[in-house]
Design an enzyme around this catalytic site. Structure first.
Site, PDB file in Angstrom:
ATOM      1  N   CYS A   1      28.677  33.665  51.953  1.00  0.00           N
ATOM      2  CA  CYS A   1      29.264  34.756  52.830  1.00  0.00           C
ATOM      3  C   CYS A   1      28.434  35.905  52.644  1.00  0.00           C
ATOM      4  O   CYS A   1      28.469  36.678  53.604  1.00  0.00           O
ATOM      5  CB  CYS A   1      30.497  34.826  52.104  1.00  0.00           C
ATOM      6  SG  CYS A   1      30.463  35.322  50.405  1.00  0.00           S
TER       7      CYS A   1
ATOM      8  N   GLU B   1      30.784  34.312  62.142  1.00  0.00           N
ATOM      9  CA  GLU B   1      30.134  33.663  60.931  1.00  0.00           C
ATOM     10  C   GLU B   1      29.940  32.209  61.112  1.00  0.00           C
ATOM     11  O   GLU B   1      30.932  31.286  61.219  1.00  0.00           O
ATOM     12  CB  GLU B   1      31.061  33.983  59.679  1.00  0.00           C
ATOM     13  CG  GLU B   1      30.451  33.619  58.499  1.00  0.00           C
ATOM     14  CD  GLU B   1      31.407  33.701  57.433  1.00  0.00           C
ATOM     15  OE1 GLU B   1      30.611  34.330  56.160  1.00  0.00           O
ATOM     16  OE2 GLU B   1      32.469  33.574  57.228  1.00  0.00           O
TER      17      GLU B   1
ATOM     18  N   GLU C   1      37.988  38.260  48.970  1.00  0.00           N
ATOM     19  CA  GLU C   1      36.646  38.233  49.309  1.00  0.00           C
ATOM     20  C   GLU C   1      36.369  37.205  50.288  1.00  0.00           C
ATOM     21  O   GLU C   1      36.379  36.113  49.902  1.00  0.00           O
ATOM     22  CB  GLU C   1      35.752  38.044  48.311  1.00  0.00           C
ATOM     23  CG  GLU C   1      34.205  38.631  48.183  1.00  0.00           C
ATOM     24  CD  GLU C   1      33.222  37.638  47.988  1.00  0.00           C
ATOM     25  OE1 GLU C   1      32.535  37.255  49.072  1.00  0.00           O
ATOM     26  OE2 GLU C   1      32.859  36.974  46.944  1.00  0.00           O
TER      27      GLU C   1
END
Length: 481
Positions: free
Chosen positions: A287, A380, A253
């Site tokens: 996230c 990100e 993940e």
């Protein structure tokens, strides 16, 4: 914490320092001072933990217990954690600046609830049977996979670590848990609480250290039967490469660059308040954050007024003040990273508000008119930075949302159930929230495609990963000869 403490490994039944005696400082991001020294593990410590987990799996009682026996111990484990809830809350607040109010009301209760969920899920889960006439009976059994290496991140240290170990332990595996070096405390406490609860020695081991020094040793170990990793996409690729050489199944993940889509029929107050939480929660170190905010141009001005007001209302500061909404960024490295993107935002778009604050804090930041090919829009940031753009029709919104290497989450605001279903079907995203954010059902899968990772966990998805499904065929015929 007023005195420096020591954070050990938990291997087998022992809390211990690193095999060579080395340690490193654990820095409180609010005070920027060391609050503990941490065992600095290496390959020798990794090998010791893997050996303890292997012995506990091959020779110990944990994988051989009935579902009821394991469930009783897991609930006892949750009870012990609940009795130490304040210590767990303080641990993550000191380690990475998570506001103490959020730890008390969200992270700690959620972590305890995860253990209870998987304990109950174990007892209620069903398996398949296959009718084969009168001569044979066939069924699927889910056997524990073996030794699980669990590597968890620093942004929600307790919650995301417990998510991994709870599922792995539930299905009879033994675990070696490596928390992030910036957030070691809660994992060490949980390891000790497992022993206190009566979880057999070696079933849960915790090793501390830097990823480059101990992480590779764990993931490349011939004794690993499963690897579950949450962290950066770059590190996830390395874990996948190492695991592939060993033919070890992995779940990864990884990063996200989620889109928040506000349609022209949306409840704008709900959209603005929820979008602010989706971007700025945990100082943007999530996230699952919906940091690319796409707003229909017909309602953009009205939405932006509300969105900016919610951002400006957030209180940034001391994580131990119960009124604080956003604590500091988790480390100097993270502060420098986010500051770099903030500087870049001035070149790639228009900064409406926000920027660096006191110490390693960062105030909620909103950037508009970004180049959609630029780094701030596409990469990100992992900080409290919203990138806002407008759109004119649904096709444009969906195309912009899907124009990313990531695919972890998306958030949609609309009052039309028909549109909600239509958009969800078209979005390349592992999770879609409609008129809400961060709602979770632990039976549902978590994960996403592309650079967001591989595999899913949650409910039966966790069972599939943490077990070896076995087909069993029994002859039921009677030979009278």
């Amino acid at each position: 914490m007023t005195e420096t403490t020591f954070i050990p490994h938990v291997i087998g039944s022992d809390e211990r320092e690193a095999s060579d005696g080395r340690s490193f400082d654990n820095i409180d991001p609010w005070t920027q001072r060391a609050v503990a020294s941490v065992a600095r593990g290496g390959p020798v410590d990794a090998a010791a933990a893997m050996a303890a987990a292997r012995a506990a799996f091959d020779d110990g009682p944990w994988p051989l217990m009935s579902e009821r026996e394991r469930g009783v111990l897991l609930h006892r484990f949750a009870d012990v954690m609940a009795s130490h809830a304040e210590d767990l809350a303080l641990a993550d607040a000191h380690d990475m600046g998570r506001p103490i109010a959020a730890m008390r009301t969200f992270d700690v209760p959620r972590a305890i609830g995860m253990i209870r969920f998987f304990a109950d899920h174990l007892a209620l889960a069903t398996a398949d049977t296959y009718p084969m006439g009168p001569a044979f009976h066939a069924f699927t059994a889910y056997r524990p996979a073996g030794v699980v290496v669990a590597i968890s991140p620093w942004n929600h240290p307790l919650m995301l670590g417990v998510w991994k170990i709870a599922a792995a332990l539930t299905w009879g595996n033994t675990v070696v848990w490596k928390p992030a070096e910036d957030s070691p405390t809660s994992a060490s406490l949980v390891g000790a609480y497992a022993l206190e609860a009566g979880i057999p020695a070696g079933a849960l081991n915790v090793v501390q250290g830097r990823g480059s020094e101990i992480g590779d040793a764990l993931t490349s170990s011939a004794g690993a039967d499963r690897i579950t990793f949450t962290g950066s996409t770059a590190t996830g690729r390395r874990v996948a490469e190492i695991a592939a050489k060993q033919l070890v199944p992995v779940t990864l993940e990884l990063g996200g660059k989620g889109a928040t889509i506000v349609l022209d029929d949306a409840d704008l107050e709900l959209a603005a308040s929820t979008a602010a939480r989706a971007v700025f929660n945990n100082t943007g170190q999530v996230c699952l954050a919906g940091t690319r905010v796409l707003v229909h141009n017909r309602v953009r001005e009205a939405f932006m007024a509300r969105f900016q007001a919610h951002a400006e209302a957030l209180r940034v500061g001391d994580p131990f003040d119960a009124a604080t909404d956003l604590g500091p960024l988790a480390s100097q490295r993270q502060f420098e990273r986010v500051s770099g993107y903030f500087d870049l935002a001035h070149d790639e778009g228009t900064v409406l508000l926000g920027g660096p604050g006191e110490g390693w804090t960062f105030t909620p930041t909103i950037v508009t008119d970004l180049d959609r090919r630029g780094r701030v829009w596409r990469e990100e940031v992992f900080g409290p930075m919203a990138a806002v753009t407008g759109f004119d029709d649904l096709d444009e919104a969906v195309a912009a949302a899907n124009d990313t290497d990531y695919g972890l989450t998306a958030v949609v605001f609309t009052e039309s159930t028909r549109l909600a279903h239509t958009i969800a079907r078209r979005l390349r995203s592992g999770t879609v929230w409609v008129n809400c954010y961060q709602v979770r059902d632990l039976r549902a899968p978590i994960g996403g495609p592309g650079s967001s990772g591989i595999g899913r966990e949650g409910g039966d998805f966790s069972r599939e990963f943490f077990t070896e499904p076995q087909a069993v065929f029994l002859s039921t015929s009677v030979d009278d000869a």
